[in-house]
Design a protein around this motif. Structure first.
Motif, PDB file in Angstrom:
ATOM      1  N   PRO A 154      76.564  18.482  68.171  1.00  0.00           N
ATOM      2  CA  PRO A 154      75.267  19.072  68.869  1.00  0.00           C
ATOM      3  C   PRO A 154      75.066  18.769  70.247  1.00  0.00           C
ATOM      4  CG  PRO A 154      74.823  18.080  66.539  1.00  0.00           C
ATOM      5  CD  PRO A 154      75.988  17.907  67.060  1.00  0.00           C
ATOM      6  N   LEU A 155      75.584  17.783  70.771  1.00  0.00           N
ATOM      7  CA  LEU A 155      75.549  17.364  72.103  1.00  0.00           C
ATOM      8  C   LEU A 155      76.370  17.992  73.021  1.00  0.00           C
ATOM      9  CD1 LEU A 155      74.962  13.442  71.626  1.00  0.00           C
ATOM     10  CD2 LEU A 155      73.124  15.443  71.418  1.00  0.00           C
ATOM     11  N   ASN A 156      77.433  18.577  72.488  1.00  0.00           N
ATOM     12  CA  ASN A 156      78.641  19.261  73.392  1.00  0.00           C
ATOM     13  C   ASN A 156      78.017  19.937  74.540  1.00  0.00           C
ATOM     14  OD1 ASN A 156      80.751  18.134  71.814  1.00  0.00           O
ATOM     15  ND2 ASN A 156      81.178  19.915  70.720  1.00  0.00           N
ATOM     16  N   GLY A 157      76.936  20.937  74.536  1.00  0.00           N
ATOM     17  CA  GLY A 157      76.590  21.547  75.557  1.00  0.00           C
ATOM     18  C   GLY A 157      76.137  20.430  76.577  1.00  0.00           C
ATOM     19  N   HIS A 158      75.644  19.351  76.347  1.00  0.00           N
ATOM     20  CA  HIS A 158      75.119  18.507  77.490  1.00  0.00           C
ATOM     21  C   HIS A 158      76.177  17.606  77.872  1.00  0.00           C
ATOM     22  CE1 HIS A 158      70.832  19.658  76.930  1.00  0.00           C
ATOM     23  NE2 HIS A 158      71.356  19.793  75.568  1.00  0.00           N
ATOM     24  N   VAL A 159      77.048  17.374  77.206  1.00  0.00           N
ATOM     25  CA  VAL A 159      78.261  16.448  77.745  1.00  0.00           C
ATOM     26  C   VAL A 159      79.587  16.753  77.955  1.00  0.00           C
ATOM     27  CG1 VAL A 159      76.951  14.405  76.536  1.00  0.00           C
ATOM     28  CG2 VAL A 159      78.841  15.667  75.440  1.00  0.00           C
ATOM     29  N   ALA A 160      79.752  18.136  77.757  1.00  0.00           N
ATOM     30  CA  ALA A 160      80.932  18.877  77.879  1.00  0.00           C
ATOM     31  C   ALA A 160      81.580  18.312  79.390  1.00  0.00           C
ATOM     32  CB  ALA A 160      80.930  20.287  77.665  1.00  0.00           C
ATOM     33  N   VAL A 161      80.739  18.796  80.437  1.00  0.00           N
ATOM     34  CA  VAL A 161      81.278  18.444  81.699  1.00  0.00           C
ATOM     35  C   VAL A 161      81.130  17.423  82.351  1.00  0.00           C
ATOM     36  CG1 VAL A 161      80.540  21.089  82.061  1.00  0.00           C
ATOM     37  CG2 VAL A 161      78.842  19.279  82.551  1.00  0.00           C
ATOM     38  N   ALA A 162      80.657  16.383  81.475  1.00  0.00           N
ATOM     39  CA  ALA A 162      80.426  14.949  82.128  1.00  0.00           C
ATOM     40  C   ALA A 162      81.903  14.324  82.269  1.00  0.00           C
ATOM     41  CB  ALA A 162      79.864  13.978  81.200  1.00  0.00           C
ATOM     42  N   SER A 163      82.016  13.735  83.412  1.00  0.00           N
ATOM     43  CA  SER A 163      83.217  12.861  83.498  1.00  0.00           C
ATOM     44  C   SER A 163      83.277  11.350  83.011  1.00  0.00           C
ATOM     45  CB  SER A 163      83.475  12.480  85.132  1.00  0.00           C
ATOM     46  OG  SER A 163      82.416  11.616  85.672  1.00  0.00           O
ATOM     47  N   ARG A 164      81.946  10.979  82.683  1.00  0.00           N
ATOM     48  CA  ARG A 164      81.781   9.566  81.895  1.00  0.00           C
ATOM     49  C   ARG A 164      80.449   9.815  81.119  1.00  0.00           C
ATOM     50  NH1 ARG A 164      82.218   4.839  86.031  1.00  0.00           N
ATOM     51  NH2 ARG A 164      81.902   6.450  87.849  1.00  0.00           N
ATOM     52  N   THR A 165      80.600   9.564  79.803  1.00  0.00           N
ATOM     53  CA  THR A 165      79.368   9.324  79.126  1.00  0.00           C
ATOM     54  C   THR A 165      79.002   8.039  78.553  1.00  0.00           C
ATOM     55  OG1 THR A 165      79.888  11.475  78.306  1.00  0.00           O
ATOM     56  CG2 THR A 165      78.256  10.313  76.984  1.00  0.00           C
ATOM     57  N   PHE A 166      77.829   7.656  78.978  1.00  0.00           N
ATOM     58  CA  PHE A 166      77.222   6.174  78.425  1.00  0.00           C
ATOM     59  C   PHE A 166      76.577   6.647  77.229  1.00  0.00           C
ATOM     60  CE2 PHE A 166      77.798   6.155  82.724  1.00  0.00           C
ATOM     61  CZ  PHE A 166      78.539   5.050  83.070  1.00  0.00           C
ATOM     62  N   ILE A 167      76.569   5.582  76.235  1.00  0.00           N
ATOM     63  CA  ILE A 167      76.057   5.907  74.744  1.00  0.00           C
ATOM     64  C   ILE A 167      75.282   4.574  74.577  1.00  0.00           C
ATOM     65  CG2 ILE A 167      76.425   6.279  72.505  1.00  0.00           C
ATOM     66  CD1 ILE A 167      78.638   7.746  73.072  1.00  0.00           C
ATOM     67  N   VAL A 168      73.954   4.822  74.037  1.00  0.00           N
ATOM     68  CA  VAL A 168      73.036   3.786  73.657  1.00  0.00           C
ATOM     69  C   VAL A 168      73.010   4.109  72.115  1.00  0.00           C
ATOM     70  CG1 VAL A 168      70.742   2.538  73.944  1.00  0.00           C
ATOM     71  CG2 VAL A 168      72.041   3.513  75.814  1.00  0.00           C
ATOM     72  N   PRO A 169      73.204   3.345  71.156  1.00  0.00           N
ATOM     73  CA  PRO A 169      73.237   3.690  69.992  1.00  0.00           C
ATOM     74  C   PRO A 169      71.967   3.230  69.076  1.00  0.00           C
ATOM     75  CG  PRO A 169      74.636   1.902  69.883  1.00  0.00           C
ATOM     76  CD  PRO A 169      74.248   2.328  71.354  1.00  0.00           C
ATOM     77  N   ASP A 170      71.593   3.435  68.130  1.00  0.00           N
ATOM     78  CA  ASP A 170      70.463   3.046  67.500  1.00  0.00           C
ATOM     79  C   ASP A 170      70.684   3.111  65.922  1.00  0.00           C
ATOM     80  OD1 ASP A 170      67.883   1.983  66.653  1.00  0.00           O
ATOM     81  OD2 ASP A 170      66.680   3.886  67.502  1.00  0.00           O
ATOM     82  N   GLY A 171      69.886   2.550  65.170  1.00  0.00           N
ATOM     83  CA  GLY A 171      70.231   2.560  63.440  1.00  0.00           C
ATOM     84  C   GLY A 171      71.648   2.320  63.153  1.00  0.00           C
ATOM     85  N   LEU A 172      72.294   2.852  62.217  1.00  0.00           N
ATOM     86  CA  LEU A 172      73.456   2.655  61.728  1.00  0.00           C
ATOM     87  C   LEU A 172      74.505   2.940  62.900  1.00  0.00           C
ATOM     88  CD1 LEU A 172      73.378   3.164  57.894  1.00  0.00           C
ATOM     89  CD2 LEU A 172      73.612   0.824  59.070  1.00  0.00           C
ATOM     90  N   LEU A 173      73.965   3.716  63.794  1.00  0.00           N
ATOM     91  CA  LEU A 173      75.077   4.307  64.741  1.00  0.00           C
ATOM     92  C   LEU A 173      75.679   3.004  65.450  1.00  0.00           C
ATOM     93  CD1 LEU A 173      73.326   7.537  65.964  1.00  0.00           C
ATOM     94  CD2 LEU A 173      75.462   7.324  64.742  1.00  0.00           C
ATOM     95  N   ASN A 174      75.017   1.945  65.525  1.00  0.00           N
ATOM     96  CA  ASN A 174      75.332   0.812  66.120  1.00  0.00           C
ATOM     97  C   ASN A 174      76.723   0.310  65.684  1.00  0.00           C
ATOM     98  OD1 ASN A 174      73.548  -0.511  68.180  1.00  0.00           O
ATOM     99  ND2 ASN A 174      72.108  -0.055  66.581  1.00  0.00           N
ATOM    100  N   ILE A 175      77.006   0.781  64.375  1.00  0.00           N
ATOM    101  CA  ILE A 175      78.321   0.027  63.738  1.00  0.00           C
ATOM    102  C   ILE A 175      79.374   1.048  63.751  1.00  0.00           C
ATOM    103  CG2 ILE A 175      76.860  -1.500  62.229  1.00  0.00           C
ATOM    104  CD1 ILE A 175      77.380   0.416  59.788  1.00  0.00           C
ATOM    105  N   VAL A 176      79.207   2.302  64.417  1.00  0.00           N
ATOM    106  CA  VAL A 176      80.189   3.342  64.571  1.00  0.00           C
ATOM    107  C   VAL A 176      81.021   2.918  65.688  1.00  0.00           C
ATOM    108  CG1 VAL A 176      80.928   5.688  65.061  1.00  0.00           C
ATOM    109  CG2 VAL A 176      78.828   4.963  63.291  1.00  0.00           C
TER     110      VAL A 176
END
Length: 176
Positions: A154-176
């Motif tokens: 679902p985020l592809n349209g926003h991050v596809a052109v990025a040279s770098r992506t910084f991710i801040v997880p929350d919930g169980l996404l912290n363990i992925v």
């Protein structure tokens, strides 16, 4: 708590603003007496503009959030009942963009289930269950693909052109 009370009954805005100001005054007084608290207060005062200025060119910040989505069913002649549904979403900020996008991703029950299934397969769950290495590989890739479709696609349209992506997880996404 006035904010919680305001969900159930009308609380004057001035009263909420005064309570917020008292809280901020107490935090400032604490900060003046504690180096650690002053450092924390400076970090808490970071704005979206500060984050945007810190992002490298062509970078994207994705901040996942676990929140309670609220549904208010409307039924004639019945009291309003609020339904809180734990859900995941993502705030996406592109370097230099004037706005931050929000993408709802789905319920926490669904996404957490996908995360747990992927973690089981990543930990060798299929092999422990007696499946062949080939079958375990397929199960792992299938679980990973389902999680990717729910959280990243679902985020592809926003991050596809990025040279770098910084991710801040929350919930169980912290363990992925």
């Amino acid at each position: 708590n006035l904010i919680v009370r305001s969900l159930q009954e009308q609380v004057p805005r001035a009263m909420l603003d005064e309570a917020r100001q008292q809280k901020e005054d107490a935090e400032r007084a604490l900060a003046e007496s504690s180096v650690d608290a002053r450092t924390e207060m400076r970090r808490a005062d970071i704005s979206f503009n500060d984050v945007d200025e810190a992002l490298p060119d062509e970078a994207v910040l994705v901040s996942f959030v676990l929140y309670d989505r609220t549904r208010i069913p409307v039924k004639a002649h019945q009291p309003i009942s609020y339904k809180h549904i734990p859900s995941y979403g993502a705030f996406v900020q592109r370097a230099g963009a004037s706005e931050v996008a929000f993408m709802p991703l789905g319920t926490a029950a669904w996404i957490d289930g996908l995360i747990k299934a992927w973690r089981i397969e990543a930990g060798g769950g299929s092999i422990v269950s007696g499946h062949s290495a080939s079958q375990a590989g397929i199960a792992y890739r299938t679980a990973g693909a389902a999680l990717r479709r729910a959280v990243l696609v679902p985020l592809n349209g926003h991050v596809a052109v990025a040279s770098r992506t910084f991710i801040v997880p929350d919930g169980l996404l912290n363990i992925v």
